[in-house]
Design a protein around this motif. Structure first.
Motif, PDB file in Angstrom:
ATOM      1  N   SER A 102      12.613  -4.852  46.311  1.00 44.98           N
ATOM      2  CA  SER A 102      13.575  -3.826  46.730  1.00 44.98           C
ATOM      3  C   SER A 102      14.878  -4.080  45.982  1.00 44.98           C
ATOM      4  N   PHE A 103      15.280  -3.156  45.118  1.00 44.89           N
ATOM      5  CA  PHE A 103      16.514  -3.364  44.349  1.00 44.89           C
ATOM      6  C   PHE A 103      17.255  -2.042  44.198  1.00 44.89           C
ATOM      7  N   ALA A 104      18.559  -2.143  43.995  1.00 42.52           N
ATOM      8  CA  ALA A 104      19.374  -0.962  43.706  1.00 42.52           C
ATOM      9  C   ALA A 104      19.762  -1.032  42.238  1.00 42.52           C
ATOM     10  N   ALA A 105      19.560   0.062  41.512  1.00 45.61           N
ATOM     11  CA  ALA A 105      19.857   0.078  40.077  1.00 45.61           C
ATOM     12  C   ALA A 105      21.192   0.773  39.832  1.00 45.61           C
ATOM     13  N   LEU A 106      21.937   0.235  38.861  1.00 45.42           N
ATOM     14  CA  LEU A 106      23.189   0.859  38.431  1.00 45.42           C
ATOM     15  C   LEU A 106      22.921   1.506  37.084  1.00 45.42           C
TER      16      LEU A 106
ATOM     17  N   LEU B 207      15.428   7.573  45.518  1.00 43.83           N
ATOM     18  CA  LEU B 207      16.462   6.559  45.312  1.00 43.83           C
ATOM     19  C   LEU B 207      16.618   5.708  46.563  1.00 43.83           C
ATOM     20  N   GLN B 208      17.238   4.558  46.375  1.00 42.80           N
ATOM     21  CA  GLN B 208      17.445   3.652  47.495  1.00 42.80           C
ATOM     22  C   GLN B 208      18.883   3.807  47.976  1.00 42.80           C
ATOM     23  N   ALA B 209      19.149   3.449  49.228  1.00 45.89           N
ATOM     24  CA  ALA B 209      20.517   3.489  49.734  1.00 45.89           C
ATOM     25  C   ALA B 209      21.399   2.629  48.831  1.00 45.89           C
ATOM     26  N   GLY B 210      22.580   3.125  48.494  1.00 49.81           N
ATOM     27  CA  GLY B 210      23.471   2.352  47.622  1.00 49.81           C
ATOM     28  C   GLY B 210      23.399   2.779  46.172  1.00 49.81           C
ATOM     29  N   GLU B 211      22.405   3.616  45.808  1.00 51.25           N
ATOM     30  CA  GLU B 211      22.322   4.090  44.428  1.00 51.25           C
ATOM     31  C   GLU B 211      23.021   5.444  44.306  1.00 51.25           C
ATOM     32  N   LEU B 212      23.612   5.688  43.139  1.00 47.56           N
ATOM     33  CA  LEU B 212      24.320   6.951  42.927  1.00 47.56           C
ATOM     34  C   LEU B 212      23.329   8.098  42.872  1.00 47.56           C
ATOM     35  N   PRO B 213      23.640   9.234  43.508  1.00 47.01           N
ATOM     36  CA  PRO B 213      22.729  10.384  43.401  1.00 47.01           C
ATOM     37  C   PRO B 213      22.677  10.878  41.957  1.00 47.01           C
TER      38      PRO B 213
ATOM     39  N   PRO C  78      21.736  -3.805  36.624  1.00 44.74           N
ATOM     40  CA  PRO C  78      22.383  -2.924  35.652  1.00 44.74           C
ATOM     41  C   PRO C  78      21.360  -2.534  34.586  1.00 44.74           C
ATOM     42  N   THR C  79      21.172  -1.262  34.361  1.00 43.85           N
ATOM     43  CA  THR C  79      20.045  -0.836  33.521  1.00 43.85           C
ATOM     44  C   THR C  79      20.271  -1.106  32.043  1.00 43.85           C
ATOM     45  N   PHE C  80      21.498  -1.429  31.645  1.00 49.46           N
ATOM     46  CA  PHE C  80      21.774  -1.531  30.218  1.00 49.46           C
ATOM     47  C   PHE C  80      22.080  -2.949  29.765  1.00 49.46           C
ATOM     48  N   GLU C  81      22.264  -3.873  30.719  1.00 49.78           N
ATOM     49  CA  GLU C  81      22.700  -5.208  30.319  1.00 49.78           C
ATOM     50  C   GLU C  81      21.537  -6.163  30.136  1.00 49.78           C
ATOM     51  N   ARG C  82      20.636  -6.169  31.086  1.00 50.07           N
ATOM     52  CA  ARG C  82      19.490  -7.069  30.965  1.00 50.07           C
ATOM     53  C   ARG C  82      18.270  -6.189  30.921  1.00 50.07           C
ATOM     54  N   LEU C  83      17.556  -6.314  29.864  1.00 45.60           N
ATOM     55  CA  LEU C  83      16.609  -5.239  29.585  1.00 45.60           C
ATOM     56  C   LEU C  83      15.191  -5.472  30.075  1.00 45.60           C
ATOM     57  N   VAL C  84      14.976  -6.367  31.047  1.00 41.50           N
ATOM     58  CA  VAL C  84      13.634  -6.436  31.640  1.00 41.50           C
ATOM     59  C   VAL C  84      13.755  -6.130  33.126  1.00 41.50           C
ATOM     60  N   PRO C  85      13.071  -5.092  33.603  1.00 36.99           N
ATOM     61  CA  PRO C  85      13.231  -4.683  35.004  1.00 36.99           C
ATOM     62  C   PRO C  85      12.656  -5.705  35.975  1.00 36.99           C
ATOM     63  N   PRO C  86      13.126  -5.681  37.226  1.00 36.83           N
ATOM     64  CA  PRO C  86      12.546  -6.557  38.252  1.00 36.83           C
ATOM     65  C   PRO C  86      11.125  -6.117  38.579  1.00 36.83           C
TER      66      PRO C  86
ATOM     67  N   ARG D 196       6.889 -12.499  43.555  1.00 37.39           N
ATOM     68  CA  ARG D 196       7.568 -11.398  44.252  1.00 37.39           C
ATOM     69  C   ARG D 196       8.709 -11.913  45.122  1.00 37.39           C
ATOM     70  N   ASP D 197       8.410 -12.937  45.923  1.00 38.83           N
ATOM     71  CA  ASP D 197       9.391 -13.379  46.921  1.00 38.83           C
ATOM     72  C   ASP D 197      10.590 -14.088  46.306  1.00 38.83           C
ATOM     73  N   SER D 198      10.387 -14.793  45.184  1.00 39.95           N
ATOM     74  CA  SER D 198      11.490 -15.588  44.649  1.00 39.95           C
ATOM     75  C   SER D 198      12.572 -14.708  44.041  1.00 39.95           C
ATOM     76  N   VAL D 199      12.234 -13.483  43.677  1.00 38.32           N
ATOM     77  CA  VAL D 199      13.224 -12.591  43.059  1.00 38.32           C
ATOM     78  C   VAL D 199      14.037 -11.845  44.095  1.00 38.32           C
ATOM     79  N   GLN D 200      13.427 -11.585  45.256  1.00 39.45           N
ATOM     80  CA  GLN D 200      14.045 -10.684  46.222  1.00 39.45           C
ATOM     81  C   GLN D 200      15.436 -11.115  46.669  1.00 39.45           C
ATOM     82  N   PRO D 201      15.687 -12.408  46.979  1.00 39.68           N
ATOM     83  CA  PRO D 201      17.034 -12.770  47.458  1.00 39.68           C
ATOM     84  C   PRO D 201      18.123 -12.364  46.473  1.00 39.68           C
ATOM     85  N   TYR D 202      17.854 -12.477  45.175  1.00 36.98           N
ATOM     86  CA  TYR D 202      18.864 -12.123  44.173  1.00 36.98           C
ATOM     87  C   TYR D 202      19.245 -10.648  44.304  1.00 36.98           C
ATOM     88  N   PHE D 203      18.253  -9.781  44.466  1.00 41.21           N
ATOM     89  CA  PHE D 203      18.539  -8.347  44.472  1.00 41.21           C
ATOM     90  C   PHE D 203      19.024  -7.847  45.825  1.00 41.21           C
ATOM     91  N   PHE D 204      18.994  -8.718  46.850  1.00 42.20           N
ATOM     92  CA  PHE D 204      19.634  -8.329  48.103  1.00 42.20           C
ATOM     93  C   PHE D 204      21.150  -8.319  47.943  1.00 42.20           C
TER      94      PHE D 204
END
Length: 1032
Positions: free
Chosen positions: A252-256, A297-303, A239-247, A226-234
């Motif tokens: 805590s991540f924002a999705a495009l 949704l999280q802050a920073g994500e499009l409504p 992007p939902t279409f480029e890399r097809l395995v979710p975090p 859990r912890d090793s991934v978080q810094p990347y998503f800060f």
């Protein structure tokens, strides 16, 4: 989109992404920007700038014992996660013995000269310092098969380790490499890439038997994953279409949204699926979809865009009725669109026509959200209505019986409602008049009913000076005694409602009827909501033993054989079943707030059945104590009232030709298989699972598509359809699909299947536990049997790369209250069983493996925003095992349902003062009913409050308040012990013993000698006796 080569990239200078299963190279230390990244797992002996390690030399909280290394992660994990300095191999004798036969580095005896191509390895420092990455412990010897994800070098000599970071760590830009066709590469090709032979990496391997002792540190670590991934998503979006395995769900991540629905709304168990059912069987993983349609949704994500196509409604396929989406192809110059699910060519409606470019893309594509976004909402015309949509009706049904008044539950519930409707918090948004923003949308109305032996309705019309009470005495044939004034706008009638809720506890202080008539009350509430639909919030603090549908004490706590009768898990009363079905048919749902003040029996199996069937939720307080639980109750009422909620809902899931739906799991009514799911109310925290089977072979040149459509009325009174579109690649070779497994989705589907099976079949709790164990063995055995082309020593347990922590989570499932062996009250069992059926991936992940954060050795910068990213620096969590607890330590343990603050008996007085105030110097001086931390000017107090605020954002529907668990003082200490899921507790094995048991069963399976019902531990545990951590 059929050609995946655009993002299956093995190309030169490949950039790594923590979620990318198509990784092709050894993960190496990333070049971090900004300058120094925190090392979350640094030991005290190796400090580095900005690192998290034990208390500094001038530690302000001297414990009675010398400082110990920070628990949870060994130094080699630390160095591998973020390599920073030389590592002394002397510290790792045990691990060296286990992993003999491995080498990497200058003296690794490769037969070729090393040629570095710096320009092609911007992020690949081949001379990474030695260290053992937690994620790749026990890498097997040479000869590993060629796969398209390279993350370790298995050709290692004795005493050397593959340096590198776990696959999820690091900060990298998006892939820019050229197209590639994923085929196994030869050693020569790999040599050309990195200047040395890099045979293909292997999966995670745990040495599960043999002469060398297995240390618990060898086991895949959930906190590290859990912890090793978080810094990347800060610093990066997903992007939902480029890399097809979710975090991971706990990150805590924002999705495009790029046309594929965000993982917050929909998660597939594997994002590249096998072409045939037989290939799927070889993986032993279910093909399923976890849906949480109204997720926040999280802050920073499009409504989410809301689209109105007027009276004609959104364009749909004429054959399968799928809604227009980004994957429908336009042909004949835009005159026809081909459905992506059933391949039918539809005529484009005249009003929707637009010319296409020479490539076949509509000219206006970028201006149309329904053609570019994976999650959209359509406002629907009148043919989708079954009644005139109105703003939501919120009906508060309040228990005013003797028990409710005596224990303070009545007063707490009234305060909670007032806080939810009118409470003002610091920093809350305000409208242009400076007033706090409305908590419930315009158009929504509220009403109030109380009940004991009789039912009391209240006229709270704004024209009145104070509320009028009307008693309905006929509980045999309930009706609604008033037509006007029951439902009002809460802001117009604020004065009347406030005075009513303030006076209610005094009004019933002298009446005190002990027995509630709940069924009659709910039937009269149905009569009030029949024309409109809506949501009921009902409190209950005693078994409803009065009037029609009265219940009896079915569970006396005595269960011969240790486990309760299956009858206690369901309702046998036809009147309650009938009422639940009536509620769903008129679009009503219930949330129950059930408090058993003295731990008494409330028959949640029957009462909670109504909430579960209508799509609501049960909030259960098994030992309600007003001073302690008041804050939690208020938070949960506020959350239940203000979260996004829809009612009168219908749901339909559609999938590509070749697939068909085999089962649904969740809170709904489905009258016949294949019919739409009927849901009374649906809110942001509810998820449901769908599983699929094959009815034909899929074409690997095309993608598989899924579409979930939810028709519902919003709380503001608009009828809409929310569409979630999900895409998956198709591959003939199941081996390639293994790299695209989403662990959280697999766990959620398996947990929901187990919960449904327990509730709807004759299976006993023991059958469910055995079934979960067998599924875990099946997954590991199938991987070893079908997807390893190289022979591993029989003493190693081999785990798929994407399911490293799967075994630990499944052990957590076997230990959870819903399925565990031993004595447990039927109320709590049934409550958690239904909880599992409705919770989303984040809440389930925390429920199965709690988060445990030490706060006695925080770094000065922990718990404050990071200057570089602006995000809170959260200290690393540690493994939930008592062997990780330090003398004098203080820990936050959060499982998403409750949060404990555990104090060791030798906790420093200075620390207690800093947390709770100058006058508190001993554990005994603390108030046992503390539920929040006081606001103090001390550094530690601010840090811990900030960490708790962060945890509030990363959970499901339950409010976060702390409960003290002081060693040797509080009863909550037993709950703390229960949450340490890596230890031997909850009538099940420890993590080490569990892996040994799994490994033994996998060996039997490979030898063809496994009996499916075998659950014995055998003698294989004998050599592990010295490994068990100190238990409670």
């Amino acid at each position: 989109m059929a050609d995946y080569s655009m993002y299956h990239a093995l190309g030169q200078g490949e950039v790594l992404d923590p979620n990318d299963p198509r990784r092709t190279t050894q993960p190496a230390p990333p070049q971090f920007q900004p300058p120094v990244a925190p090392n979350p797992y640094q030991q005290q002996g190796h400090p580095q700038p900005g690192a998290y390690h034990g208390p500094p030399p001038g530690q302000p909280y001297p414990g009675p014992s010398p400082p110990m290394p920070s628990p949870g992660f060994n130094q080699f994990q630390a160095q591998a996660a973020f390599p920073s300095g030389p590592v002394s191999p002397a510290d790792d004798g045990g691990l060296i013995a286990q992993m003999g036969g491995m080498s990497l580095g200058a003296d690794a005896g490769h037969g070729t000269a090393r040629r570095k191509k710096k320009d092609r390895h911007a992020y690949h420092n081949v001379d990474a310092p030695a260290g053992s990455s937690q994620a790749f412990n026990g890498i097997p010897p040479a000869g590993t098969p060629a796969t398209s994800y390279l993350n370790a070098t298995p050709q290692l000599g004795p005493g050397q380790f593959a340096g590198g970071i776990p696959p999820q760590a690091g900060l990298f830009p998006a892939p820019t490499s050229p197209g590639f066709n994923p085929t196994p590469a030869s050693p020569a090709e790999f040599a050309a890439r990195s200047g040395q032979f890099e045979p293909v990496p292997s999966p995670t391997v745990v040495p599960a038997s043999g002469q060398a002792k297995v240390s618990p540190d060898d086991m895949p670590s959930v906190p590290l994953s859990r912890d090793s991934v978080q810094p990347y998503f800060f610093t990066s979006m997903y992007p939902t279409f480029e890399r097809l395995v979710p975090p991971p769900a706990t990150v805590s991540f924002a999705a495009l949204d790029q046309g594929n629905s965000s993982p917050k709304f929909a998660r597939l168990t594997m994002t590249t699926i096998p072409a045939t059912g037989e290939a799927l069987k070889t993986t032993a993983v279910p093909l399923g979809l976890l849906l949480q349609p109204l997720a926040s949704l999280q802050a920073g994500e499009l409504p989410i865009p809301v689209l109105d196509f007027g009276d004609v409604g959104p364009p749909r396929c004429h054959r399968c009725r799928a809604y227009i989406n980004p994957f429908m192809m336009f042909r004949s110059g835009g005159n026809k669109f081909v459905c992506n699910l059933c391949n039918y060519a539809n005529d484009t409606p005249v009003e929707y026509f637009c010319a296409t470019s020479p490539q076949g893309v509509r000219v206006d594509r970028d201006q149309r959200p329904e053609l570019t976004r994976g999650t959209v909402e359509f406002v629907v015309p009148k043919e989708f209505w079954n009644k005139e949509p109105l703003g939501m009706r919120y009906l508060f049904v309040i228990d005013v019986t003797q028990e409710s008044f005596n224990k303070g539950f009545l007063e707490s519930f009234c305060e909670g409602i007032l806080g939810a409707l009118y409470g003002v918090e610091e920093g809350e948004e305000r409208d242009e008049n400076g007033e706090p923003k409305r908590r419930i949308p315009a158009g929504a109305k509220v009403g109030f009913v109380t009940f004991d032996k009789e039912v009391h309705f209240y006229n709270v019309s704004p024209a009145l000076e104070q509320a009028q009470m009307m008693i309905m005495p006929d509980i045999e044939d309930p009706f609604v005694p008033l037509s006007e004034g029951l439902f009002v706008d809460p802001y117009e009638s604020k004065a009347v409602i406030t005075s009513l809720l303030t006076r209610l506890p005094q009004m019933f202080s002298s009446i005190k009827n002990p027995e509630p008539a709940l069924l009659s009350t709910l039937n009269s509430a149905i009569a009030a909501l029949e024309k409109t639909g809506g949501k009921i919030f009902c409190s209950l603090s005693a078994l409803p033993t009065w009037g029609p549908g009265r219940l009896f004490m079915r569970d006396d706590g005595k269960h011969p054989g240790g486990e309760p009768d299956k009858k206690l898990f369901s309702t046998e009363h036809p009147a309650w079943r009938k009422m639940a079905e009536k509620m769903v048919s008129i679009g009503v749902g219930v949330d129950f707030f059930m408090a058993a003040p003295s731990g008494g029996y409330l028959d949640i199996a029957t009462v909670g059945y109504v909430a579960a069937t209508t799509g609501g939720e049960t909030f259960y307080y098994p030992n309600f104590i007003a001073p302690r639980d008041n804050t939690k109750l208020s938070l949960e009422i506020k959350h239940a009232v203000t979260r996004e909620t829809g009612y009168q809902a219908l749901m339909k899931v559609r999938c590509s030709n070749g697939l068909q739906i085999s089962a649904y799991h969740g809170n709904f009514i489905q009258h016949t298989f294949g019919a739409d799911l009927e849901i009374g109310v649906l809110d942001a925290d509810k998820a449901l699972g769908v599983t699929f089977t094959y009815d034909a072979k899929l074409d690997p040149k095309l993608d598989a598509h899924f579409q979930a459509a939810l028709l519902y009325t919003t709380a503001s009174g608009q009828r809409r359809v929310r569409c979630l579109n999900i895409i998956a690649g198709v591959d003939d070779n199941a081996k390639n699909c293994i790299k695209f497994i989403d662990q959280d989705a697999v766990l959620s589907i398996m947990a929901k299947e187990a919960s449904t099976k327990l509730a709807t079949t004759s299976s006993t709790l023991k059958d469910i536990r055995l079934g979960l164990t067998e599924k875990t063995i099946d997954v590991l055995a199938a991987y070893r049997k079908h997807f390893l082309s190289q022979a591993h020593p029989p003493g190693q347990l081999v785990m798929p790369e994407r399911l490293k922590e799967f075994s630990m989570y499944m052990l957590g499932m076997v230990k959870c209250r819903a399925f565990k062996g031993g004595n447990e009250s039927s109320d709590r069992r049934v409550h958690e069983m239904r909880l599992i059926r409705s919770m989303g991936a984040l809440e389930l992940s925390l429920y199965l493996y709690p988060r445990m954060i030490p706060i006695h050795n925080l770094q000065p910068e922990d718990g404050f925003p990071d200057e570089a990213t602006g995000h809170l620096r959260v200290p690393p969590s540690i493994r939930t095992s008592f062997s990780r607890v330090e003398p004098g330590g203080v820990y936050i343990v959060d499982n998403g349902q409750q949060t404990l603050l555990w104090f060791h008996a030798q906790t420093s007085p200075n620390l207690i003062q800093d947390l709770f105030g100058e006058d508190k110097t001993t554990l005994q001086s603390l108030d046992a009913y503390t539920s929040t931390l006081p606001v103090l000017p001390t550094h530690l107090n601010a840090q811990v409050r900030n960490i708790l605020e962060f945890l509030k954002t990363m959970r499901g529907s339950k409010g976060l308040t702390i409960q003290l668990a002081r060693q040797g003082i509080d009863g909550a200490e037993f709950e703390f012990a229960r949450m340490l899921v890596e230890d031997r507790n909850n009538e099940a094995q420890s993590y080490v013993d569990w892996l040994v048991h799994l490994h033994k069963a996998v060996q039997l399976e490979l030898a063809g000698q496994r009996k499916r019902e075998d659950a014995g531990d055998g003698g294989a545990l004998s050599q592990f006796t010295g490994l068990r951590p100190s238990y409670w």
